[in-house]
Design an enzyme around this catalytic site. Sequence first.
Site, PDB file in Angstrom:
ATOM      1  CD  GLU A 142      -2.778   1.081   2.533  1.00 25.54           C
ATOM      2  OE1 GLU A 142      -3.792   1.793   2.556  1.00 25.54           O
ATOM      3  OE2 GLU A 142      -2.452   0.328   3.479  1.00 25.54           O
TER       4      GLU A 142
ATOM      5  CE  LYS B  69      -7.827   1.502   3.149  1.00 21.76           C
ATOM      6  NZ  LYS B  69      -6.553   1.806   3.851  1.00 21.76           N
TER       7      LYS B  69
ATOM      8  CB  CYS C  65      -4.980  -1.558   3.896  1.00 22.71           C
ATOM      9  SG  CYS C  65      -4.133  -1.741   5.495  1.00 22.71           S
TER      10      CYS C  65
END
Length: 288
Positions: A41, A114, A151
């Site tokens: 990330e 995300k 994540c």
Amino acid sequence: MPRLALLQSRGFPTKDGAFEHHESLIRKAASGGSAIIATQELFLTPYFCTTEDPARFDLADPIPNDYTDRLGALAAELGVVIVSSLFEKRGAGVFHNTAVVHDADGTMLGCYRKSHIPQDPGFEEKFYFTPGDSGWPVWSTRHGRIGVLVCWDQWFPEAARLMALGGAEILLYPTAIGWLPSEKDSLGKAQHCAWETVQRGHAVANGCFVAAINRVGTEDGTEFWGQSFIANPYGEVVARAETGDEQVLIHEIDLGQVEEFRRIWPFFRDRRIDAYAGLGQRWTAGTP
């Protein structure tokens, strides 16, 4: 059977330094026969979300940009799929934590923004990132059908399911997760267990491969725990990196296992799609 490479690395003070280092890792992975290569990330920057600082928005770039162009050229040169995780400036005051996918001919297939944004001490992400609106794309690459989440997304079974329903054979999770000094002794082992276990569960529930690519090193007190891993459709960890060291983790992916597993354990066949309306609600237990 494509080889998948996870680039577990540290943070770098400059984007150019980070890119040059990761280019060397990409070339190393490609020379080892890897066909799909994924970064951790926010690989171009330090993990800047440890504090809330408006000046750190300057780290973001529009997409596409010079770095994505260079990644595309590298993918085409080496004939590999590259998945990269970047800090995107979409517009004035609108920033995303974004994964970009380049196919093996260098084409930028698209991006995933995300969706789930955490807010914890040392992980002040709601200050920086607008929740993604890219949906749940799955890309048919030269080397397989992949879905990319980022994540905090890895804790949510709904996201994994939607990408699996879209045809994903491999789910990739660029990650930056670590221990805070105040928590490591008491909770560190449990935190890591939860992180790995929930993703192994996604592999089983969806009959696909799952790979998490974490960073290493200590930044602003956060000790990133590495331990990038690849799980097969049975949830078995078939490859795992070390805790504190940089590593190019490579494993051959037998995509035939996806079809085989889904025939033996037909979860998609037996889903009660007529009975899940409550999943569209925030909470269903009622209020006192």
